[in-house]
Design a protein around this motif. Structure first.
Motif, PDB file in Angstrom:
ATOM      1  N   ASP A 199       6.247  17.367  -9.908  1.00 46.97           N
ATOM      2  CA  ASP A 199       6.896  16.108  -9.541  1.00 46.97           C
ATOM      3  C   ASP A 199       5.893  14.978  -9.354  1.00 46.97           C
ATOM      4  O   ASP A 199       6.274  13.819  -9.178  1.00 46.97           O
ATOM      5  CB  ASP A 199       7.731  16.280  -8.277  1.00 46.97           C
ATOM      6  N   GLY A 200       4.603  15.321  -9.388  1.00 49.40           N
ATOM      7  CA  GLY A 200       3.576  14.322  -9.187  1.00 49.40           C
ATOM      8  C   GLY A 200       3.597  13.183 -10.197  1.00 49.40           C
ATOM      9  O   GLY A 200       3.482  12.011  -9.814  1.00 49.40           O
TER      10      GLY A 200
ATOM     11  N   PRO B 189       9.894  22.380   3.809  1.00 48.43           N
ATOM     12  CA  PRO B 189       8.550  22.847   3.448  1.00 48.43           C
ATOM     13  C   PRO B 189       8.309  23.155   1.979  1.00 48.43           C
ATOM     14  O   PRO B 189       7.151  23.325   1.570  1.00 48.43           O
ATOM     15  CB  PRO B 189       8.397  24.120   4.285  1.00 48.43           C
ATOM     16  N   PHE B 190       9.379  23.227   1.132  1.00 51.79           N
ATOM     17  CA  PHE B 190       9.161  23.695  -0.235  1.00 51.79           C
ATOM     18  C   PHE B 190       9.930  22.918  -1.295  1.00 51.79           C
ATOM     19  O   PHE B 190       9.424  22.703  -2.389  1.00 51.79           O
ATOM     20  CB  PHE B 190       9.533  25.179  -0.345  1.00 51.79           C
ATOM     21  N   MET B 191      11.137  22.478  -1.004  1.00 50.87           N
ATOM     22  CA  MET B 191      11.964  21.825  -2.008  1.00 50.87           C
ATOM     23  C   MET B 191      11.386  20.473  -2.415  1.00 50.87           C
ATOM     24  O   MET B 191      10.639  19.844  -1.679  1.00 50.87           O
ATOM     25  CB  MET B 191      13.396  21.647  -1.482  1.00 50.87           C
ATOM     26  N   LEU B 192      11.738  20.018  -3.608  1.00 51.47           N
ATOM     27  CA  LEU B 192      11.208  18.767  -4.120  1.00 51.47           C
ATOM     28  C   LEU B 192      11.651  17.578  -3.277  1.00 51.47           C
ATOM     29  O   LEU B 192      10.895  16.624  -3.094  1.00 51.47           O
ATOM     30  CB  LEU B 192      11.647  18.561  -5.575  1.00 51.47           C
TER      31      LEU B 192
ATOM     32  N   VAL C 142       0.885  -1.164   0.000  1.00 52.08           N
ATOM     33  CA  VAL C 142       0.000   0.000   0.000  1.00 52.08           C
ATOM     34  C   VAL C 142       0.921   1.211   0.000  1.00 52.08           C
ATOM     35  O   VAL C 142       1.627   1.459   0.980  1.00 52.08           O
ATOM     36  CB  VAL C 142      -0.928   0.016   1.225  1.00 52.08           C
ATOM     37  N   VAL C 143       0.934   1.944  -1.095  1.00 51.15           N
ATOM     38  CA  VAL C 143       1.956   2.957  -1.342  1.00 51.15           C
ATOM     39  C   VAL C 143       1.338   4.350  -1.382  1.00 51.15           C
ATOM     40  O   VAL C 143       0.511   4.637  -2.252  1.00 51.15           O
ATOM     41  CB  VAL C 143       2.686   2.673  -2.672  1.00 51.15           C
ATOM     42  N   LEU C 144       1.724   5.198  -0.453  1.00 51.96           N
ATOM     43  CA  LEU C 144       1.279   6.588  -0.496  1.00 51.96           C
ATOM     44  C   LEU C 144       2.264   7.396  -1.326  1.00 51.96           C
ATOM     45  O   LEU C 144       3.488   7.197  -1.238  1.00 51.96           O
ATOM     46  CB  LEU C 144       1.189   7.189   0.905  1.00 51.96           C
ATOM     47  N   THR C 145       1.736   8.309  -2.122  1.00 55.91           N
ATOM     48  CA  THR C 145       2.602   9.205  -2.869  1.00 55.91           C
ATOM     49  C   THR C 145       1.976  10.591  -2.903  1.00 55.91           C
ATOM     50  O   THR C 145       0.794  10.772  -2.604  1.00 55.91           O
ATOM     51  CB  THR C 145       2.889   8.683  -4.284  1.00 55.91           C
ATOM     52  N   ALA C 146       2.784  11.576  -3.267  1.00 53.80           N
ATOM     53  CA  ALA C 146       2.357  12.975  -3.179  1.00 53.80           C
ATOM     54  C   ALA C 146       3.245  13.809  -4.092  1.00 53.80           C
ATOM     55  O   ALA C 146       4.043  13.268  -4.871  1.00 53.80           O
ATOM     56  CB  ALA C 146       2.457  13.452  -1.728  1.00 53.80           C
ATOM     57  N   ALA C 147       3.128  15.113  -3.973  1.00 54.74           N
ATOM     58  CA  ALA C 147       3.953  16.010  -4.768  1.00 54.74           C
ATOM     59  C   ALA C 147       4.180  17.308  -4.015  1.00 54.74           C
ATOM     60  O   ALA C 147       3.333  17.721  -3.217  1.00 54.74           O
ATOM     61  CB  ALA C 147       3.292  16.300  -6.117  1.00 54.74           C
TER      62      ALA C 147
END
Length: 312
Positions: A129-130, A168-171, A114-119
């Motif tokens: 980057d999404g 808080p902001f960088m990739l 179960v893999v959470l991902t975000a951007a």
């Protein structure tokens, strides 16, 4: 029967909103504007994959709620029980991703991935980057090597206990502290570094029923000049548990400690965590509050919440 081909292994994508579904510029965007089908369509490499998608919620993850957690746990459990499903991907906002990951880890501890991902950038950004994160997450979810709840961002696979948003902001905003990532995704391939996460799950049945009846657990930060009256005020609202985000090795300001001990005397569980982003609390000096160990304050809150539910 599941195929050995990654492209033929069924992955279910559950969407909850977040920056990955955001629209606007890199700072002034609005999260949760793009639907899951659009997110998938924006990644041509996902075209050959065997996918299903479902919109569970559409929120900025700073506004994540217990209601969404409950619905998400139920939908994840439903799809995990389907024998044809190889794994799941959850698209999420970055602000509370680590909390949702830990919640699902402790509730379900699945053998399937179960893999959470975000951007960190909205879908409309020139630096979005999404799409890559979503592709990587599907790769992990389809892998027969993978299991348990993880978070995939910027080519790294993080465990639910260790993962933290540290920037808080960088990739490159997420890290796993001293433990390091569970795996890496390199050129579309999974490189495993350590054991996949597992634990003794409490079970989805524990988080069913009216969310209004869930125990209330508060988090209070210790800092220079803090007044313990804040704890007294919170306790007066009827909370059933308290986590102190301590300094250093889980140390707590004397004023806050005295108030925490008053709360303990009233029968409330009170734990201490550390605001340090890496490492775990070591030792237990005389008179110290019970330690949350390696858990951040937000994850310790979840652990206490689930424990209090068992006592109801």
């Amino acid at each position: 029967m599941q195929s050995n081909s990654l492209e033929e292994r069924l992955v279910v994508i559950l969407a909850t909103g977040g920056t990955i579904a955001g629209s606007g510029d890199d700072v002034g965007y609005v999260a949760g504007q793009v639907g899951v089908k659009e997110l998938v369509a924006a990644v041509p490499a996902l075209g050959p994959r065997r996918l299903e998608s479902e919109q569970v919620a559409q929120v900025d993850s700073k506004d994540m709620s217990h209601e969404i957690w409950q619905a998400l746990a139920q939908r994840v459990a439903h799809h995990l029980a389907r024998p044809e499903v190889a794994g799941l991907v959850i698209t999420h906002g970055t602000d509370t991703l680590e909390e949702t990951a830990y919640f699902l880890h402790r509730v379900l501890s699945p053998t399937k991935p179960v893999v959470l991902t975000a951007a960190m950038r909205p879908a409309t950004s020139l630096q979005a980057d999404g799409p890559q994160n979503l592709l990587d997450a599907v790769t992990v979810a389809a892998s027969p090597q993978a299991s348990g709840v993880t978070a995939v961002l910027n080519g790294r696979v993080h465990g639910p206990v260790e993962v933290r948003k540290h920037q808080p902001f960088m990739l490159d905003a997420f890290e796993s502290g001293e433990a390091g990532p569970v795996a890496l995704i390199q050129e579309g391939r999974l490189r495993v570094l350590r054991a996949w996460p597992s634990c003794e799950a409490v079970g989805v049945a524990r988080v069913l029923g009216p969310v209004a009846g869930w125990p209330s657990v508060a988090v209070v930060a210790s800092h220079a000049g803090v007044d313990g009256a804040v704890v007294d005020a919170i306790v007066a609202t009827g909370v059933q548990g308290l986590v102190i985000e301590g300094t250093g090795n889980g140390t707590v300001h004397a004023s806050l400690l005295a108030a925490a001990q008053r709360a303990q005397a009233r029968g409330l569980p009170v734990w201490r965590a550390t605001r340090c982003p890496g490492g775990a609390i070591v030792g237990a000096p005389d008179g110290a509050l019970p330690s949350a160990g390696e858990l951040s304050a937000s994850k310790a809150r979840i652990e206490m919440l689930l424990g209090l539910m068992a006592a109801v």
